[in-house]
Design a protein around this motif. Sequence first.
Motif, PDB file in Angstrom:
ATOM      1  N   VAL A   1       0.836  -1.204   0.000  1.00 44.05           N
ATOM      2  CA  VAL A   1       0.000   0.000   0.000  1.00 44.05           C
ATOM      3  C   VAL A   1       0.874   1.258   0.000  1.00 44.05           C
ATOM      4  CG1 VAL A   1      -1.651   1.348   1.362  1.00 44.05           C
ATOM      5  CG2 VAL A   1      -1.972  -1.117   1.093  1.00 44.05           C
ATOM      6  N   ALA A   2       1.969   1.232   0.753  1.00 37.21           N
ATOM      7  CA  ALA A   2       2.874   2.389   0.789  1.00 37.21           C
ATOM      8  C   ALA A   2       3.477   2.650  -0.585  1.00 37.21           C
ATOM      9  CB  ALA A   2       3.976   2.155   1.821  1.00 37.21           C
ATOM     10  N   TRP A   3       3.799   1.578  -1.296  1.00 34.36           N
ATOM     11  CA  TRP A   3       4.291   1.757  -2.672  1.00 34.36           C
ATOM     12  C   TRP A   3       3.229   2.434  -3.524  1.00 34.36           C
ATOM     13  CZ3 TRP A   3       6.274  -3.947  -3.463  1.00 34.36           C
ATOM     14  CH2 TRP A   3       7.512  -4.093  -2.813  1.00 34.36           C
ATOM     15  N   GLU A   4       1.999   1.930  -3.436  1.00 33.44           N
ATOM     16  CA  GLU A   4       0.924   2.436  -4.292  1.00 33.44           C
ATOM     17  C   GLU A   4       0.513   3.864  -3.936  1.00 33.44           C
ATOM     18  OE1 GLU A   4      -2.291  -0.327  -4.187  1.00 33.44           O
ATOM     19  OE2 GLU A   4      -1.206  -1.883  -5.303  1.00 33.44           O
ATOM     20  N   ARG A   5       0.825   4.294  -2.729  1.00 33.58           N
ATOM     21  CA  ARG A   5       0.513   5.665  -2.329  1.00 33.58           C
ATOM     22  C   ARG A   5       1.671   6.615  -2.582  1.00 33.58           C
ATOM     23  NH1 ARG A   5      -2.541   4.531   3.503  1.00 33.58           N
ATOM     24  NH2 ARG A   5      -4.512   3.797   2.609  1.00 33.58           N
ATOM     25  N   GLY A   6       2.772   6.073  -3.096  1.00 36.26           N
ATOM     26  CA  GLY A   6       3.925   6.904  -3.364  1.00 36.26           C
ATOM     27  C   GLY A   6       4.701   7.287  -2.126  1.00 36.26           C
ATOM     28  N   GLN A   7       4.445   6.599  -1.009  1.00 37.67           N
ATOM     29  CA  GLN A   7       5.152   6.905   0.230  1.00 37.67           C
ATOM     30  C   GLN A   7       6.532   6.258   0.269  1.00 37.67           C
ATOM     31  OE1 GLN A   7       2.161   5.315   2.848  1.00 37.67           O
ATOM     32  NE2 GLN A   7       1.143   7.301   3.083  1.00 37.67           N
ATOM     33  N   LEU A   8       6.684   5.147  -0.406  1.00 39.25           N
ATOM     34  CA  LEU A   8       7.944   4.434  -0.526  1.00 39.25           C
ATOM     35  C   LEU A   8       8.107   3.973  -1.965  1.00 39.25           C
ATOM     36  CD1 LEU A   8       7.813   2.168   2.678  1.00 39.25           C
ATOM     37  CD2 LEU A   8       9.329   4.125   2.321  1.00 39.25           C
ATOM     38  N   SER A   9       9.351   3.708  -2.352  1.00 36.90           N
ATOM     39  CA  SER A   9       9.615   3.203  -3.703  1.00 36.90           C
ATOM     40  C   SER A   9      10.292   1.850  -3.608  1.00 36.90           C
ATOM     41  CB  SER A   9      10.523   4.160  -4.475  1.00 36.90           C
ATOM     42  OG  SER A   9       9.865   5.383  -4.726  1.00 36.90           O
ATOM     43  N   PRO A  10       9.860   0.857  -4.400  1.00 38.48           N
ATOM     44  CA  PRO A  10      10.521  -0.448  -4.387  1.00 38.48           C
ATOM     45  C   PRO A  10      11.930  -0.356  -4.957  1.00 38.48           C
ATOM     46  CG  PRO A  10       8.904  -0.356  -6.150  1.00 38.48           C
ATOM     47  CD  PRO A  10       8.724   0.892  -5.341  1.00 38.48           C
ATOM     48  N   SER A  11      12.808  -1.216  -4.442  1.00 34.92           N
ATOM     49  CA  SER A  11      14.166  -1.298  -4.975  1.00 34.92           C
ATOM     50  C   SER A  11      14.134  -1.992  -6.337  1.00 34.92           C
ATOM     51  CB  SER A  11      15.051  -2.093  -4.015  1.00 34.92           C
ATOM     52  OG  SER A  11      14.621  -3.449  -3.968  1.00 34.92           O
ATOM     53  N   ASP A  12      15.287  -2.101  -6.973  1.00 31.70           N
ATOM     54  CA  ASP A  12      15.373  -2.774  -8.274  1.00 31.70           C
ATOM     55  C   ASP A  12      14.794  -4.182  -8.204  1.00 31.70           C
ATOM     56  OD1 ASP A  12      16.800  -0.498  -8.713  1.00 31.70           O
ATOM     57  OD2 ASP A  12      18.595  -1.484  -9.486  1.00 31.70           O
ATOM     58  N   SER A  13      15.261  -4.961  -7.224  1.00 30.93           N
ATOM     59  CA  SER A  13      14.830  -6.359  -7.129  1.00 30.93           C
ATOM     60  C   SER A  13      13.359  -6.457  -6.745  1.00 30.93           C
ATOM     61  CB  SER A  13      15.695  -7.119  -6.117  1.00 30.93           C
ATOM     62  OG  SER A  13      15.643  -6.500  -4.838  1.00 30.93           O
ATOM     63  N   GLU A  14      12.896  -5.557  -5.894  1.00 25.94           N
ATOM     64  CA  GLU A  14      11.482  -5.563  -5.503  1.00 25.94           C
ATOM     65  C   GLU A  14      10.596  -5.204  -6.685  1.00 25.94           C
ATOM     66  OE1 GLU A  14      12.223  -4.230  -0.840  1.00 25.94           O
ATOM     67  OE2 GLU A  14      11.756  -2.748  -2.384  1.00 25.94           O
ATOM     68  N   LEU A  15      11.035  -4.238  -7.488  1.00 23.13           N
ATOM     69  CA  LEU A  15      10.249  -3.841  -8.651  1.00 23.13           C
ATOM     70  C   LEU A  15      10.149  -4.986  -9.658  1.00 23.13           C
ATOM     71  CD1 LEU A  15      10.153  -0.435 -10.344  1.00 23.13           C
ATOM     72  CD2 LEU A  15      10.466  -2.447 -11.781  1.00 23.13           C
ATOM     73  N   ALA A  16      11.272  -5.684  -9.886  1.00 22.56           N
ATOM     74  CA  ALA A  16      11.262  -6.815 -10.820  1.00 22.56           C
ATOM     75  C   ALA A  16      10.316  -7.909 -10.318  1.00 22.56           C
ATOM     76  CB  ALA A  16      12.671  -7.367 -10.987  1.00 22.56           C
ATOM     77  N   ALA A  17      10.344  -8.168  -9.019  1.00 18.70           N
ATOM     78  CA  ALA A  17       9.460  -9.184  -8.440  1.00 18.70           C
ATOM     79  C   ALA A  17       8.005  -8.739  -8.515  1.00 18.70           C
ATOM     80  CB  ALA A  17       9.861  -9.447  -6.990  1.00 18.70           C
ATOM     81  N   LEU A  18       7.752  -7.475  -8.238  1.00 19.68           N
ATOM     82  CA  LEU A  18       6.385  -6.952  -8.313  1.00 19.68           C
ATOM     83  C   LEU A  18       5.830  -7.091  -9.725  1.00 19.68           C
ATOM     84  CD1 LEU A  18       4.055  -5.466  -6.896  1.00 19.68           C
ATOM     85  CD2 LEU A  18       5.174  -3.309  -7.502  1.00 19.68           C
ATOM     86  N   ALA A  19       6.668  -6.825 -10.721  1.00 16.26           N
ATOM     87  CA  ALA A  19       6.233  -7.000 -12.107  1.00 16.26           C
ATOM     88  C   ALA A  19       5.840  -8.440 -12.373  1.00 16.26           C
ATOM     89  CB  ALA A  19       7.352  -6.571 -13.060  1.00 16.26           C
ATOM     90  N   GLY A  20       6.579  -9.380 -11.797  1.00 14.87           N
ATOM     91  CA  GLY A  20       6.239 -10.791 -11.961  1.00 14.87           C
ATOM     92  C   GLY A  20       4.901 -11.127 -11.341  1.00 14.87           C
ATOM     93  N   VAL A  21       4.649 -10.612 -10.162  1.00 12.44           N
ATOM     94  CA  VAL A  21       3.378 -10.880  -9.468  1.00 12.44           C
ATOM     95  C   VAL A  21       2.212 -10.257 -10.228  1.00 12.44           C
ATOM     96  CG1 VAL A  21       2.055 -10.410  -7.367  1.00 12.44           C
ATOM     97  CG2 VAL A  21       4.437 -11.149  -7.197  1.00 12.44           C
TER      98      VAL A  21
END
Length: 240
Positions: free
Chosen positions: A56-76
């Motif tokens: 939720v924090a990512w989606e609200r722009g409160q935090l940004s995922p790291s490189d590896s988190e972003l790649a994993a999020l894209a997979g999900v």
Amino acid sequence: MRQRPTRPNQPAQPPPPFNAQSARRLRTALDMGPEHVAYGLRVSYGLPYITPDLVVAWERGQLSPSDSELAALAGVLWCSPGELIGKPRTLREHRIARGLAPEDIARSAGLELLAYLHMEEHNSWRGNDRQSAALAELLRLSLPDFISVTGREGKLTELLRSAASTRWQAYVRPVGKVVPLDRRLLEDSLQQLHQDYQGQMVASLSWGDGTAANESSDLGRDFLDRIVDHFWAAVQDNTE
């Protein structure tokens, strides 16, 4: 925007530009809740610390995922990493947008991995023509993106400002060394750039009130500040 503190053994790299609205839209389209996304990241991608609150924090722009988190999020979310970031600005961000590892770029371009990582860290491409062509193909870079990523935009800006404000003909060859365009296309684009700039200056001076000189100066400065954008627009106009 708040950013997650650097974890132990994690490179101190800023996170890529994250498109929070796109992440939320993609999740909603899949009829998933934040808890489903968090579960997928924990179970399928080995990120045990991910919680629904973090998603939720990512989606609200409160935090940004790291490189590896972003790649994993894209997979999900069944999308490409490029769909989750804003417009790539750097060599590293273009690589992340394509879902590629540094090793992929280094191998394809014929570079030592450490040499490539140094270029990426400093956003300063030093490859030769063959390596630059391989980079452009692998990252599917447009010509404007290629110029920006390879560190040529500063030099291009300087040349274009002079071409617009003085004799454009004298800058065909210097600009051609920076931007690999057909000479006729380059001539037409530089001439249009010069005419647009001069025409704007003349038009503002013809208003005839006491603020004309100041307005002209402001408009001219704004045009020159965005000179690269104006140049690519002129190239596009003369390509059609």
